[in-house]
Design an enzyme around this catalytic site. Structure first.
Site, PDB file in Angstrom:
ATOM      1  N   GLY B 218       0.828  -1.210   0.000  1.00  9.19           N
ATOM      2  CA  GLY B 218       0.000   0.000   0.000  1.00  9.19           C
ATOM      3  C   GLY B 218       0.856   1.252   0.000  1.00  9.19           C
ATOM      4  O   GLY B 218       1.903   1.321  -0.635  1.00  9.19           O
ATOM      5  N   SER B 219       0.405   2.236   0.786  1.00  9.47           N
ATOM      6  CA  SER B 219       1.030   3.560   0.718  1.00  9.47           C
ATOM      7  C   SER B 219       2.444   3.598   1.264  1.00  9.47           C
ATOM      8  O   SER B 219       3.173   4.562   1.018  1.00  9.47           O
ATOM      9  CB  SER B 219       0.181   4.579   1.469  1.00  9.47           C
ATOM     10  OG  SER B 219      -1.095   4.629   0.886  1.00  9.47           O
ATOM     11  N   THR B 220       2.880   2.563   2.027  1.00  7.13           N
ATOM     12  CA  THR B 220       4.280   2.598   2.460  1.00  7.13           C
ATOM     13  C   THR B 220       5.189   2.532   1.240  1.00  7.13           C
ATOM     14  O   THR B 220       6.339   2.971   1.290  1.00  7.13           O
ATOM     15  CB  THR B 220       4.624   1.441   3.415  1.00  7.13           C
ATOM     16  OG1 THR B 220       4.269   0.208   2.793  1.00  7.13           O
ATOM     17  CG2 THR B 220       3.869   1.554   4.725  1.00  7.13           C
ATOM     18  N   PHE B 221       4.646   2.038   0.126  1.00  7.30           N
ATOM     19  CA  PHE B 221       5.451   1.984  -1.098  1.00  7.30           C
ATOM     20  C   PHE B 221       5.677   3.378  -1.683  1.00  7.30           C
ATOM     21  O   PHE B 221       6.557   3.574  -2.515  1.00  7.30           O
ATOM     22  CB  PHE B 221       4.770   1.073  -2.122  1.00  7.30           C
ATOM     23  CG  PHE B 221       5.665   0.725  -3.287  1.00  7.30           C
ATOM     24  CD1 PHE B 221       6.652  -0.249  -3.170  1.00  7.30           C
ATOM     25  CD2 PHE B 221       5.533   1.385  -4.506  1.00  7.30           C
ATOM     26  CE1 PHE B 221       7.474  -0.557  -4.243  1.00  7.30           C
ATOM     27  CE2 PHE B 221       6.365   1.085  -5.585  1.00  7.30           C
ATOM     28  CZ  PHE B 221       7.340   0.103  -5.445  1.00  7.30           C
ATOM     29  N   LYS B 222       4.886   4.335  -1.220  1.00  8.27           N
ATOM     30  CA  LYS B 222       5.085   5.711  -1.698  1.00  8.27           C
ATOM     31  C   LYS B 222       6.468   6.209  -1.332  1.00  8.27           C
ATOM     32  O   LYS B 222       6.997   7.144  -1.972  1.00  8.27           O
ATOM     33  CB  LYS B 222       4.013   6.646  -1.128  1.00  8.27           C
ATOM     34  CG  LYS B 222       2.640   6.431  -1.792  1.00  8.27           C
ATOM     35  CD  LYS B 222       1.556   7.227  -1.137  1.00  8.27           C
ATOM     36  CE  LYS B 222       0.186   6.856  -1.715  1.00  8.27           C
ATOM     37  NZ  LYS B 222      -0.911   7.227  -0.799  1.00  8.27           N
TER      38      LYS B 222
END
Lengths: 446, 491
Positions: B218-222
């Site tokens: 999810g957004s941790t990949f941002k």
């Protein structure tokens, strides 16, 4: 090798080889002690001393009673026995394989075998003397084979009735019977070989001698069937019948006897299979010992033998360091697998080569004889040793169906040891010619 | 007659040659196959003759696994004093099922077979003592491991923590876990029953969520998408349009921000820094489309995705969507940029990503074992910290640190705030399916100005909070508990 002169009368060679055998045997014993306990136990020097006494006595007996003998026989056979002894010491006492200390009785039997060896050399001053007692020896042989069937004497051990028990003594008369049968056959076939070579009759593709001369073949077949069906000893049955047919062929050069023998044995095997399921199941187990369904049951022993040798690999686990005690009856029938595990491929090939040398010298002695009886006797004895070793090693390694029989000179067991040392004495005697005392009486030459 | 005798001799010789061939077959050619037959007890018995070495925590006192003498056929029995807490690290040591995790990968040391142990082996052998294995000292901090377990509770998920400067793994907690003791029983029936129960249990307890399995980050990949943007010439102040939803090319589907609406803190246009702080999907979708799949893939590969990450136990490397899948599918690029689509990562890998940023852009090789000591206590092998890669420049790292600090200070990750300690973090709420609650993540390191620990937390399927779950709400407090305990300010 055939063009080489018979290595007669080289006592120094025999002494050197005997010392080598002694060193290897004592060394093996010491290594077992080291491998099992991590140290040299006090019995090691004692046993080494006893082995020294035994090996030197054997050497001196040959030197004294048959100085012109082939110097290879005694050292090779005694090395096999010495290695076997170390392994027997290693295998027992262990509740899984041997309920009590089996090294002590084996040591006693080795002494008895040595005495029997000396007595044979001393009594049989010339192997041709035996030729005079053809039928006596033959009857003794058959009697010994059938002795376990006498009520009150026979004992059944592990499903096979081949033991005789008199008081505390228990022995397997068929082992000694084996020697008598070979001597008898050598004598009988040498006398009758011309008649047996004639082929007046035919049966299908086979040329057959007259029925009355064929009698002994059928008698031998009958005896081996009795051994098979009544005593339930497939190994001995196969061995006797095989020896008989092979010696018949040796004497007559008639391939028809071999074919006939194979046919008769096949008939016996088929009847055996249908009657008992005994033979058939063995073939089955040989083929499927490693199948998961039977590997823990019927296949267990054979599978464990394969695992033992495979785990030992090329170099072996080292004496006293493997787990040959997982093979049931490692100390008798499965000695070869136990040696293969702890001594590796080097050890198992070494044992095979020792047999090849021993048997080869036997045939050499046969070729060196000038008369038929001596030739048949030496060749027959060598064949007995070879066939027996092949049956059990082939069985253990799954080359052929397993039939329980001892590994000559190596396995635990008094009767087998005594019988094989008598065979060894006869081979030595044949290779040496008449004893010095006899020769002195007859005058030089002979 | 001589002819027959010669023939007989040759025939017997032939038979013995057959025996010779057969013996060679058994002892050489088929030896391995035969020896490894499961019905052959020899190898296993020999193996259990060894006093197998302990597996200890980094304090060299806390026992993860040890050997005790047993009365049976097998001489030593393996015991795990705190089985569920360390099962994913030690693995099991089973007669029936073999070995796993450290028991497998350090078997040469533990079983005393390593060449370095040869002198000790020789002495033991001469003295008739059982062979002893070496002691494996892990990098795991036992106190922190317990804190992490207590914080995660029985919610399926995982916590991983690393020392950013060395790559030493301090915490590796996985739920569900398993009890290796019955599996390591000498009684095959006990081991089989335990195995069967574990096969039927939900969540694959034999595979550790922290490193054996992976999930959409999810957004941790941002963090990685932002890194790619910064590495490719964009800055924290670069701006993008700020619509409430991103119309994806080629399809009718859209990407929306969590909770709907436009990205907070922006007007018509919004900066990268803001979009990161509030984890705006729309903007990161735009960034992804602008960078393109190839640059994203390159950046994730630099962080070890799709690479062989060297580790002491199995490590399921991160996965990025294949470039082939992007052909004619621009939406896949946008969804990959926000950690969905086919992007997967295990929590330890995300902790390593955090650690690389904390460590000035230098990614250290993850390390689970510090040293190996021989039976006498002498160190026979020491694992030195090792640089594994430089996925980003140190400038990028310091910008990312600032961005991540802003997340905790005033963005989606305020639950990780610790008074007096600057924490850098990034939340993730991976709505990978419409049927299940999202996997919630938090990746953090602290202190932000001088990082000593990097942590990643995942709680699978919302951890009981259902659709309300978010990384900031569920995962961040767990990370905070671990950081507080480690930096010594926790209660």
């Amino acid at each position: 090798m055939s063009e080489a002169a018979a290595p007669r009368g080289r006592p120094r060679v025999q002494l050197a080889l005997t010392v080598l055998a002694l060193v290897l045997a004592s060394g093996a014993y010491a290594l077992v002690s080291l491998g099992r306990t991590g140290g040299i136990t006090p019995d090691v020097p004692l046993v080494a001393g006893l082995l020294l006494a035994g090996y030197l006595s054997g050497h001196l007996l040959v030197r004294r009673l048959a100085p012109t003998a082939d110097p290879v026989f005694f050292p090779v056979a005694s090395l096999l026995t010495g290695l076997g002894f170390a392994m027997i010491y290693r295998l027992g006492p262990d509740l899984r394989t041997a309920p009590q200390n089996i090294a002590l009785p084996q040591g006693i039997w080795m002494t008895v075998a040595l005495v029997a060896f000396g007595l044979t050399l001393w009594l049989v001053k010339d192997h041709r003397q035996l030729d005079a007692f053809t039928y006596t020896i033959g009857l003794v042989g058959i009697a010994l084979l059938l002795l376990p069937l006498v009520p009150g004497l026979g004992r059944t051990v592990n499903g096979a009735q081949l033991w005789v028990e008199i008081g505390p003594l228990r022995f397997q008369p068929s082992e000694l019977g084996k020697v008598a049968v070979v001597v008898f056959l050598a004598s009988y076939l040498n006398a009758k070989k011309e008649i047996l070579q004639l082929a007046p009759g035919r049966l299908g593709p086979f040329q057959l001698p007259q029925a009355r001369h064929l009698g002994p073949v059928l008698v031998a077949w009958g005896v081996s069937l009795v051994i098979l069906f009544v005593q339930k000893d497939i190994g001995a049955s196969l061995l006797y019948f095989g020896i008989f047919v092979l010696m018949l062929w040796l004497a007559t050069a008639r391939g028809a006897y071999l074919s006939l023998g194979i046919v008769l044995f096949a008939i016996g095997a088929v009847i055996g299979a249908s009657q008992f399921g005994h033979v058939e199941s063995r073939i089955d187990i040989r083929l499927h010992a490693l199948d998961p369904q039977i590997v823990q049951d019927e296949g267990y022993q054979l599978a464990q033998a394969q695992f033992a040798m495979a785990t030992g690999g090329i170099a072996g686990s080292g004496l006293g360091q493997g787990l040959p005690t997982y093979i049931p009856f490692a100390y008798t029938d499965f000695m070869f697998a136990a040696l293969g595990e702890e001594l590796g491929l080097f050890g198992s090939v070494g044992v095979l080569l020792l047999f090849v040398v021993l048997i080869g010298r036997g045939f050499r002695a046969a070729l060196d004889q000038s008369e038929g009886f001596g030739k048949l006797l030496a060749a027959g004895l060598a064949t007995v040793l070879g066939v027996q070793a092949f049956i059990i090693i082939g069985g253990v390694t799954r080359l052929i169906p397993l039939t329980g029989i001892t590994l000559p000179f190596v396995s635990y067991g008094g009767s087998s040891l005594v019988a094989n040392y008598v065979i060894l004495a006869l081979l030595i005697r044949t290779s040496a010619g008449p004893a010095p005392s006899l020769r002195a009486r007859e005058g030089v030459g002979g | 007659m001589d002819r027959q005798i010669r023939r007989m001799a040759v025939a017997l010789l032939g038979l013995f040659l057959l025996l010779l061939a057969q013996v060679n077959y058994i002892q050489v050619f088929a030896a391995d196959e035969l020896a490894n037959n499961p019905a052959n007890r020899r190898l296993i018995i020999q193996e259990y003759e060894v006093d197998r070495g302990d597996i200890l925590a980094r304090d060299a006192r806390t026992v993860l696994a040890r050997s005790v003498t047993s009365r049976g056929e097998l001489r030593f029995l393996r015991r795990y004093p705190d089985p569920h807490l360390y099962a994913g690290i030690t693995g099991y040591y089973s007669v029936v099922f073999g070995r796993s995790e450290l028991e497998q990968s350090y078997n040469d040391y533990l079983s005393g077979r390593a060449p370095a142990l040869f002198p000790t082996n020789l002495v033991d052998e001469l003295l008739g003592r059982p062979k002893r294995g070496a002691t494996v000292i892990t990098t795991i901090d036992p106190r922190l491991q317990e804190v992490a377990r207590d914080a995660l509770g029985d919610r399926p998920g995982a916590v991983a923590a690393v020392d950013p400067a060395t790559g030493e793994v301090l915490v590796l907690v996985s739920v569900p876990s398993f009890n290796p003791n019955p599996l390591s029983s000498h009684d095959p029936a006990t081991a089989r029953d335990a195995w069967r129960a574990l096969q039927d249990a939900p969540g694959q307890p034999l595979l550790a969520n922290a490193n054996d399995l992976f999930y959409p980050p999810g957004s941790t990949f941002k963090i990685l998408t932002a890194a790619a943007a910064l590495e490719n010439g964009l800055g924290p102040d670069s701006e993008w349009d700020n619509p409430p939803e991103l119309d994806l090319p080629q399809t009718e589907s859209t990407i929306t921000n969590a909770g709907g609406g436009t990205c907070p803190g922006g007007g018509e246009r919004v900066t990268l820094a803001r979009a990161f702080q509030y984890s705006c999907n729309v903007i990161f979708g735009e960034i992804g489309l602008e960078l393109g799949g190839e640059r994203l893939a390159e950046q994730s590969e630099a962080f070890g995705f799709e690479q062989d990450v060297p580790f002491d136990i199995p490590f399921r490397e991160g996965q990025f969507s294949t470039l082939d899948s992007f052909e004619n599918d621009q939406p896949a690029v946008a969804r990959s940029a926000i950690g969905l689509q086919d992007v997967r990562a295990n929590p330890l890998h995300m902790a390593l990503v955090g650690a690389a940023i904390a460590n000035d852009g230098v990614l250290m090789r993850p390390q689970l074992v510090r040293e190996v000591r021989g039976p006498q206590g002498l160190v026979i092998d020491e694992m030195d910290p090792e640089e594994w890669g430089r996925p980003i420049s140190s400038e990028t790292a310091s910008i990312l640190t600032e961005l991540m600090e802003s997340v905790v200070e005033a963005g989606t990750g305020t639950a990780a705030r610790i008074p007096g300690i600057p924490v850098a973090g990034k939340t993730g709420t991976a709505r990978y399916s419409n049927e299940a609650p999202p996997h919630v993540w938090f990746v953090a390191f602290a202190p932000a100005d001088q990082p000593r620990i990097a942590v990643a937390v995942v709680v699978l399927n919302g951890g009981g909070f259902g659709d309300e779950a978010s990384g900031g709400r569920v995962a961040a407090p767990i990370a905070r508990a671990v950081i507080e305990a480690y930096l010594g300010t926790g209660g």
